[in-house]
Enzyme design. Structure first.
Site, PDB file in Angstrom:
ATOM      1  N   GLY A  65      11.214  -9.947   0.714  1.00 31.06           N
ATOM      2  CA  GLY A  65      11.124  -8.534   0.241  1.00 31.06           C
ATOM      3  C   GLY A  65      11.251  -8.304  -1.093  1.00 31.06           C
ATOM      4  CG  ASP A  68       6.918  -7.433  -7.194  1.00 34.13           C
ATOM      5  OD1 ASP A  68       6.770  -6.702  -7.639  1.00 34.13           O
ATOM      6  OD2 ASP A  68       6.647  -8.441  -6.071  1.00 34.13           O
ATOM      7  N   GLY A  69       9.018  -3.097  -5.657  1.00 33.38           N
ATOM      8  CA  GLY A  69       8.497  -2.040  -4.316  1.00 33.38           C
ATOM      9  C   GLY A  69       9.903  -1.393  -3.557  1.00 33.38           C
ATOM     10  CB  ILE A  70      10.235  -0.614  -0.345  1.00 29.34           C
ATOM     11  CG1 ILE A  70       8.684   0.307  -0.032  1.00 29.34           C
ATOM     12  CG2 ILE A  70      11.555  -0.117   0.775  1.00 29.34           C
ATOM     13  CD1 ILE A  70       8.092   1.165   1.114  1.00 29.34           C
ATOM     14  N   GLY A  71      11.130  -3.377  -1.300  1.00 21.30           N
ATOM     15  CA  GLY A  71      12.478  -4.126  -1.278  1.00 21.30           C
ATOM     16  C   GLY A  71      13.357  -4.273  -2.240  1.00 21.30           C
ATOM     17  CG  ASP A 116       4.987 -19.189   2.039  1.00 23.57           C
ATOM     18  OD1 ASP A 116       4.938 -17.812   2.767  1.00 23.57           O
ATOM     19  OD2 ASP A 116       3.868 -19.612   1.512  1.00 23.57           O
ATOM     20  CB  SER A 196       2.707   0.057   7.028  1.00 21.09           C
ATOM     21  OG  SER A 196       1.628   0.409   7.146  1.00 21.09           O
ATOM     22  CE1 TYR A 209       1.307  -4.788   6.595  1.00 20.60           C
ATOM     23  CE2 TYR A 209       0.058  -2.561   7.471  1.00 20.60           C
ATOM     24  CZ  TYR A 209       0.387  -3.138   6.441  1.00 20.60           C
ATOM     25  OH  TYR A 209       1.934  -2.605   5.677  1.00 20.60           O
TER      26      TYR A 209
END
Length: 210
Positions: A65, A68-71, A116, A196, A209
């Site tokens: 991942g 984007d973002g944290i990754g 994926d 999370s 989730y």
């Protein structure tokens, strides 16, 4: 009178439990504050040489991942410390862009693997083939999938549930199983599992989730 005496005993017991709980909370808060103060002030007073991440874990890190973002932030931070990065994500275009950005800015080697993780074991096998025994010293399991939008469990499409489970649970488990074997052989390594805060509380309409 007997009832009042019994009530008095229970009230006394609850009072003791309450005092113990408050003391525990007080000392826990003090310990946390001391840890924060130590972390902030120690570098100014304690001159100690620590091994770099490169020295401690090796020259390569793998981040899932990673576009984007944290990754992406993890990938850039590791690269800033001189560690080569393997970027794993679904979008090949985003992977190429991120790899070029990191290589240009931090002058490290990059490798991209487009998979994926909703495809389950097929994705893990692709990663294995692409890595080709590259010595991964740090694994950052960051890939994840959220609901398309909040809904009751019975309304969530079956495929979306399988995707969430395969990506959020299956990928992290199987990636760790594969990479940790190599780390044990080299007798060093670090694994970071990004999760999370949703796991710490009820999350109505997104419970799978959480």
């Amino acid at each position: 009178m007997a009832i009042l005496e019994v009530c008095g005993v229970y009230m006394g017991a609850f009072a003791v439990i309450g005092i113990i709980s408050l003391l525990f909370l007080f000392f826990d808060t003090i310990c946390t504050l001391l840890q924060i103060v130590h972390a902030l002030l120690a570098p100014f007073f304690i001159q100690q040489e620590y091994p770099t991440l490169f020295e401690k874990y090796g020259s390569w890190a793998l981040i899932t991942g990673a576009t984007d973002g944290i990754g992406k932030a993890y990938a850039k931070e590791l690269a800033s410390r001189g560690i080569n990065v393997v970027l794993v994500s679904r979008s090949e275009a985003k992977l190429k862009h991120t790899a070029e950005e990191i290589a240009s800015e931090y002058k490290v080697k990059t490798k991209i693997i487009s998979v994926d993780f909703s495809t389950g074991l097929k994705a893990i096998e692709t990663v294995k083939d692409e890595l080709d025994d590259l010595p991964i010293g740090i694994l950052v399991n960051n890939v994840g999938k959220q609901y398309s939008y909040p809904m009751y469990l019975s309304e969530v499409p079956e495929q979306e549930l399988w995707d969430i489970i395969n990506i959020n649970v299956g990928a992290i488990t199987m990636m760790t199983r594969y990479i940790v074997k190599k780390m044990k052989e080299r007798r060093r390594g670090a694994i970071v599992n990004v999760s999370s805060g949703a796991e710490c509380q009820p999350l109505p309409l997104m419970n799978v989730y959480a």
